[in-house]
Design a protein around this motif. Structure first.
Motif, mmCIF file in Angstrom:
data_model
loop_
_atom_site.group_PDB
_atom_site.id
_atom_site.type_symbol
_atom_site.label_atom_id
_atom_site.label_comp_id
_atom_site.label_asym_id
_atom_site.label_seq_id
_atom_site.Cartn_x
_atom_site.Cartn_y
_atom_site.Cartn_z
ATOM 1 N N PHE A 58 -12.561 -6.533 -0.467
ATOM 2 C CA PHE A 58 -11.782 -7.561 0.226
ATOM 3 C C PHE A 58 -10.343 -7.075 0.369
ATOM 4 O O PHE A 58 -9.855 -6.348 -0.491
ATOM 5 N N THR A 113 -3.243 -8.357 2.244
ATOM 6 C CA THR A 113 -2.349 -7.707 3.216
ATOM 7 C C THR A 113 -2.119 -6.239 2.880
ATOM 8 O O THR A 113 -1.221 -5.615 3.446
ATOM 9 N N HIS A 134 -0.871 -4.759 0.244
ATOM 10 C CA HIS A 134 0.389 -4.428 -0.431
ATOM 11 C C HIS A 134 0.183 -3.793 -1.803
ATOM 12 O O HIS A 134 1.156 -3.557 -2.519
ATOM 13 N N SER A 135 -1.062 -3.528 -2.181
ATOM 14 C CA SER A 135 -1.286 -2.843 -3.459
ATOM 15 C C SER A 135 -1.105 -1.343 -3.265
ATOM 16 O O SER A 135 -1.408 -0.811 -2.196
ATOM 17 N N ASP A 153 8.903 -10.607 -5.655
ATOM 18 C CA ASP A 153 10.013 -10.078 -4.852
ATOM 19 C C ASP A 153 9.842 -10.300 -3.357
ATOM 20 O O ASP A 153 10.818 -10.290 -2.620
ATOM 21 N N THR A 178 -4.364 -8.961 -8.348
ATOM 22 C CA THR A 178 -3.711 -7.937 -9.188
ATOM 23 C C THR A 178 -2.753 -8.531 -10.220
ATOM 24 O O THR A 178 -1.930 -7.824 -10.776
#
Ligand SMILES: Cc1cc2nc3c(=O)[nH]c(=O)nc-3n(C[C@H](O)[C@H](O)[C@H](O)COP(=O)(O)OP(=O)(O)OC[C@H]3O[C@@H](n4cnc5c(N)ncnc54)[C@H](O)[C@@H]3O)c2cc1C
Length: 429
Positions: A44, A47, A49-50, A107, A119
């Motif tokens: 899955f 966006t 961002h990991s 952030d 996460t």
């Protein structure tokens, strides 16, 4: 379902994938059918961002973007039912519209809420937990395509097992979260010598609802940020200059790489003159900012009392061996929780994040820093670069085996297990 998108990549561009298929189901039925029949394995995506290869996959990448929006809310209990694909920024606005607020934010607000849960995404505050601590209930489509609903009252263990989900238990489609009443924050930002910041670290973070700091490499100085709830009226938030500051630090690195003493002196003296900031704003405009200069990142979550010593070692490592690093080191604190795969599981935490600009390979720096974090009992952020596999991770998480038993129940055919996930979770590939 679309055929292969030519190439998928994460936010920083470091992780790429060429999946056979990319799907964005619109309904639970469609999602269930895809889980049963799309080319496997399946991962899955929120966006992207990991920084770790959690999403990388050559089977099917499945976006939960269509599972979004505010479904219901309870003004008495201050709870809200939301689609897990909702982006945090949109979620914040929806909640604010009904008088509710997230207790804390990280952030940026670009991630999908389901991705943030994936996460254990967090902000900073000694009494404030990561996003998953808000979970009251979750709807999840398991590895056989069945829709399941769990709530904290009836199945507390399932919420604790899957709260930090890694996308390993199923597709989270909706969640019920416990919020707080909307609030305004007084935001303050100021600079101080790093030695003073470290000496007063505990008193600073306990004196403020939310507090964190950035150490600027080769400056000897830190930028502190503290926010507290206030009834005072909103004032004007000055335009953010974070990206400009990072670009200036990179230029100084490039121009002065042969003169480290001059770089130190210039940064140190300029930095000490940075004017303080002090303003009042609605909660959703205080915590987050834009991050337009791209980087890769490693973040370790340490027992609170280890934070200051670990930071000292990291600064010394950076300034003696890695003169090309210009990104500030970020230091935050997070409250303990009971979620089995949460890096904050039952311990107050000091989180230290190190960054490297995307124009250089970060691995030499990150590989040198990781043993410093590990020897002090650090648990890696699931979404930020680290080298750990199930062997080391299982020793860091007291409820690891219980979480893995729930994973087997939810995904008995290992539909969600890629080679990376197999190493992470200790599943035979
Ligand atoms: C500029 C920047 C700033 C950041 N700031 C912070 C910060 O302040 N604090 C912090 O803790 N982290 C921070 N991060 C890390 C980021 O919050 C996490 O990596 C987060 O998981 C990214 O969310 P996403 O929606 O992009 O998820 P993705 O990276 O797309 O996915 C993350 C994981 O969640 C799973 N997943 C996604 N959606 C679902 C779903 N609906 N159901 C089941 N599983 C799902 C995926 O399979 C994957 O395992 C930052 C990252 C960047 C690039």
């Amino acid at each position: 379902m679309r055929d292969a998108i030519s190439q998928w990549s994460n936010w920083s561009g470091y992780v790429t994938a060429r999946p056979q298929a990319f799907a964005e189901p619109q309904t639970l039925d469609e999602l269930g059918e895809l889980v049963r029949s799309a080319p496997g394995p399946m991962r899955f995506v929120g966006t992207g961002h990991s920084f770790t290869p959690l999403v990388r996959n050559d089977g099917t990448i499945l976006s939960l973007d269509r599972f979004e929006g505010l479904k219901a809310h309870d003004p008495e209990k201050l709870t809200a039912r939301v689609g897990a694909g909702t982006k945090i920024g949109a979620l914040a606005k929806l909640l604010h519209g009904v008088g509710q607020a997230l207790p804390n934010m990280g952030d940026i607000d670009k991630q999908a809420f389901g991705g943030a849960l994936g996460t254990a995404t967090h902000g900073s505050g000694i009494t404030l937990g990561a996003y998953h601590t808000q979970l009251e209930a979750m709807q999840i489509v398991d590895g056989r395509g069945e829709v399941k609903e769990f709530d904290r009252a009836k199945s507390p263990d399932m919420i604790d097992a899957m709260g930090a989900s890694l996308g390993a238990f199923g597709a989270v489609t909706e969640v019920t979260i416990r919020n707080v009443a909307s609030y305004r924050m007084r935001y303050r930002r100021w600079t101080a010598p790093i030695a003073d910041v470290l000496a007063q670290f505990e008193s600073t973070v306990t004196a403020h609802r939310s507090a964190e700091f950035y150490y600027v490499p080769f400056s000897g100085q830190a930028l502190l940020i503290a926010s507290d709830i206030t009834d005072a009226p909103a004032t004007v938030r000055p335009p953010t200059e974070d990206d400009d500051a990072v670009t200036t630090l990179r230029k100084l690195r490039d121009y002065l790489s042969w003169f480290p003493w001059l770089r130190r002196r210039l940064i140190g003296s300029a930095f000490a003159k940075v004017p303080p900031e002090d303003y009042v704003e609605e909660w959703l405009k205080v915590f987050t900012s834009e991050r337009n200069v791209k980087f890769n990142e490693m973040e370790y979550h340490l027992p609170f009392e280890e934070g200051a010593a670990a930071l000292g070692e990291i600064i010394s490592l950076l300034e003696t061996r890695f003169p090309d690093v210009y990104f500030p080191i970020e230091v935050r604190v997070v409250a303990p929780d009971n979620v089995w795969l949460s890096p904050f599981y039952k311990r107050p935490t000091c989180s230290i994040a190190i960054h490297h600009g995307v124009e250089r390979d970060p691995m030499a720096y990150f590989n040198a820093a990781e043993p410093i974090f590990r020897k002090r009992g650090g648990r890696p952020h699931w979404g930020k670069m680290h080298s750990l596999t199930a062997k080391e991770l299982s020793a860091l998480y007291p409820r690891w085996n219980d979480a893995m038993a729930v994973r087997r129940e939810m995904d008995p055919d290992n539909r969600f297990v890629t080679p990376y996930m197999a190493r992470l979770l200790g599943v035979a590939a």
